[in-house]
Scaffold this motif. Structure first.
Motif, mmCIF file in Angstrom:
data_model
loop_
_atom_site.group_PDB
_atom_site.id
_atom_site.type_symbol
_atom_site.label_atom_id
_atom_site.label_comp_id
_atom_site.label_asym_id
_atom_site.label_seq_id
_atom_site.Cartn_x
_atom_site.Cartn_y
_atom_site.Cartn_z
ATOM 1 N N ARG A 189 0.815 -1.221 0.000
ATOM 2 C CA ARG A 189 0.000 0.000 0.000
ATOM 3 C C ARG A 189 0.847 1.268 0.000
ATOM 4 O O ARG A 189 0.435 2.298 -0.520
ATOM 5 N N ASN A 190 2.005 1.181 0.599
ATOM 6 C CA ASN A 190 2.875 2.347 0.687
ATOM 7 C C ASN A 190 3.737 2.547 -0.547
ATOM 8 O O ASN A 190 4.587 3.434 -0.566
ATOM 9 N N CYS A 191 3.544 1.742 -1.559
ATOM 10 C CA CYS A 191 4.332 1.882 -2.772
ATOM 11 C C CYS A 191 3.918 3.145 -3.533
ATOM 12 O O CYS A 191 2.736 3.389 -3.761
ATOM 13 N N THR A 192 4.881 3.959 -3.913
ATOM 14 C CA THR A 192 4.595 5.217 -4.609
ATOM 15 C C THR A 192 5.021 5.170 -6.070
ATOM 16 O O THR A 192 5.129 6.213 -6.710
ATOM 17 N N THR A 228 -3.894 6.739 -5.199
ATOM 18 C CA THR A 228 -4.966 5.952 -4.603
ATOM 19 C C THR A 228 -5.619 6.698 -3.436
ATOM 20 O O THR A 228 -5.075 7.681 -2.912
ATOM 21 N N TYR A 229 -6.786 6.181 -3.038
ATOM 22 C CA TYR A 229 -7.521 6.768 -1.914
ATOM 23 C C TYR A 229 -6.719 6.644 -0.618
ATOM 24 O O TYR A 229 -6.705 7.564 0.203
ATOM 25 N N HIS A 230 -6.044 5.510 -0.419
ATOM 26 C CA HIS A 230 -5.258 5.310 0.795
ATOM 27 C C HIS A 230 -4.112 6.318 0.870
ATOM 28 O O HIS A 230 -3.853 6.907 1.932
ATOM 29 N N GLU A 231 -3.436 6.551 -0.256
ATOM 30 C CA GLU A 231 -2.346 7.517 -0.278
ATOM 31 C C GLU A 231 -2.845 8.938 -0.034
ATOM 32 O O GLU A 231 -2.222 9.727 0.679
ATOM 33 N N LYS A 232 -3.995 9.260 -0.628
ATOM 34 C CA LYS A 232 -4.576 10.596 -0.432
ATOM 35 C C LYS A 232 -4.962 10.822 1.030
ATOM 36 O O LYS A 232 -4.713 11.888 1.620
ATOM 37 N N LYS A 233 -5.563 9.806 1.658
ATOM 38 C CA LYS A 233 -5.979 9.917 3.050
ATOM 39 C C LYS A 233 -4.775 10.029 3.979
ATOM 40 O O LYS A 233 -4.771 10.816 4.944
ATOM 41 N N LYS A 234 -3.755 9.248 3.687
ATOM 42 C CA LYS A 234 -2.535 9.276 4.500
ATOM 43 C C LYS A 234 -1.834 10.626 4.382
ATOM 44 O O LYS A 234 -1.393 11.205 5.383
ATOM 45 N N GLN A 261 -5.677 18.830 -3.564
ATOM 46 C CA GLN A 261 -6.063 18.443 -4.912
ATOM 47 C C GLN A 261 -5.074 17.436 -5.501
ATOM 48 O O GLN A 261 -3.864 17.548 -5.287
ATOM 49 N N ALA A 262 -5.619 16.453 -6.227
ATOM 50 C CA ALA A 262 -4.758 15.449 -6.851
ATOM 51 C C ALA A 262 -4.045 16.014 -8.059
ATOM 52 O O ALA A 262 -4.579 16.843 -8.779
#
Length: 294
Positions: free
Chosen positions: A6-9, A15-21, A293-294
């Protein structure tokens, strides 16, 4: 092909997880949290001061106030009404004076015009084809003539600048309204409330510090925000709604004094709510921050 963590960039998609983190780490986004107990007013606290009532009174709508606080509020509103009424009467008197001055000015203007016409007929020859070069007939540019000395502009006071418009005051309302419900409120409608303290010989703490301070006058159940309560109008005793439904409504007699009661003698107490516009409905607070913003 192996799956990435999940932590792969290295991915091309945010992703939603990266945005939330990232939002949690950087301080962006909206935090949603349920309001805690400390944000809710206790059932025995004044609706104005939000402190435990020393001399509690209740309105016919079930809102609890400290007697000193609500009387001070009523006196303040009465003084405000007196001040607004004086300003309204002053404005009305000023308008009447201005109308009288306008009528007097019109009368003087007609009189001067008549006198001027009479003088032209009697002693002044007709000069229809000659230009009048007398300075006396030119209108004055002075601010002190023709009544303009009373309406001098002021560039230091905002309400007296040439561009400022006069505000028309309306006659103030004499009625005093409840600060919580917005309904008309009178001193004679306030009902004294008698809370029955919890007698615990082992608890030596002051009354304000205690979590369980009061109990039902009939069933001796401990009262709190989670327990619906009501006040008996005739005596001011505080009882639970369960006591009202199971005991009082059977024969409509007061359990302590045996006097006859009616439906109007039962005043449900409004339980403690938050400082938000809707109380006891959506106990949720939101803190909005800049959006990432993404």
């Amino acid at each position: 092909m192996t799956r990435h963590a999940r932590n792969c960039t290295a991915g091309a998609v945010y992703t939603y997880h990266e945005k939330k983190k990232d939002a949690q780490a950087s301080g962006y986004g909206t935090n949603t949290q349920r309001v805690g107990k400390d944000s809710i007013k206790d059932f025995d606290c004044c609706s104005l001061t939000l402190q435990p009532c020393r001399d509690p009174v209740i309105t016919p709508d079930g809102y609890l106030f400290d007697k000193e606080a609500i009387l001070e509020y009523i006196i303040t509103k009465k003084n405000e009404y007196s001040r607004k009424l004086k300003e309204y009467e002053k404005q009305k008197k000023k308008e009447e004076t201005e109308l009288a001055e306008i009528a007097a000015a019109e009368k003087d203007s007609k009189l001067n015009s008549f006198i001027k016409t009479e003088k032209n007929i009697v002693s002044t020859p007709v000069t229809a084809f000659k230009s009048d070069t007398k300075n006396n007939d030119k209108p004055s540019v002075s601010n002190m003539t023709e009544g303009r000395d009373k309406h001098l502009p002021s560039f230091w006071i905002p309400s007296k600048t040439p561009e400022a418009k006069e505000t028309t005051l309306k006659k103030p309302d004499k009625t005093i309204y409840c600060p919580i419900s917005g309904k008309p409120l009178k001193v004679k409608d306030l009902i004294n409330v008698k809370f029955k303290e919890v007698n615990d010989p082992d608890d030596k703490k002051p009354l304000v510090v205690k979590k369980s301070r009061y109990m039902c006058a009939v069933t001796h159940d401990v009262l709190s925000n989670s327990v619906p309560c009501a006040v008996i109008r005739t005596t001011g005793d505080v009882v639970t709604m369960e006591c009202v439904e199971k005991i009082i409504k059977k024969d409509w007699l007061h359990p302590l004094t045996n006097e006859k009661l009616t439906e109007k003698d039962i005043i449900p107490m409004q339980r403690g709510g938050t400082g938000y516009s809707i109380t006891n409905d959506k106990l949720q607070g939101k803190h909005e921050r800049p959006v990432l913003q993404a």
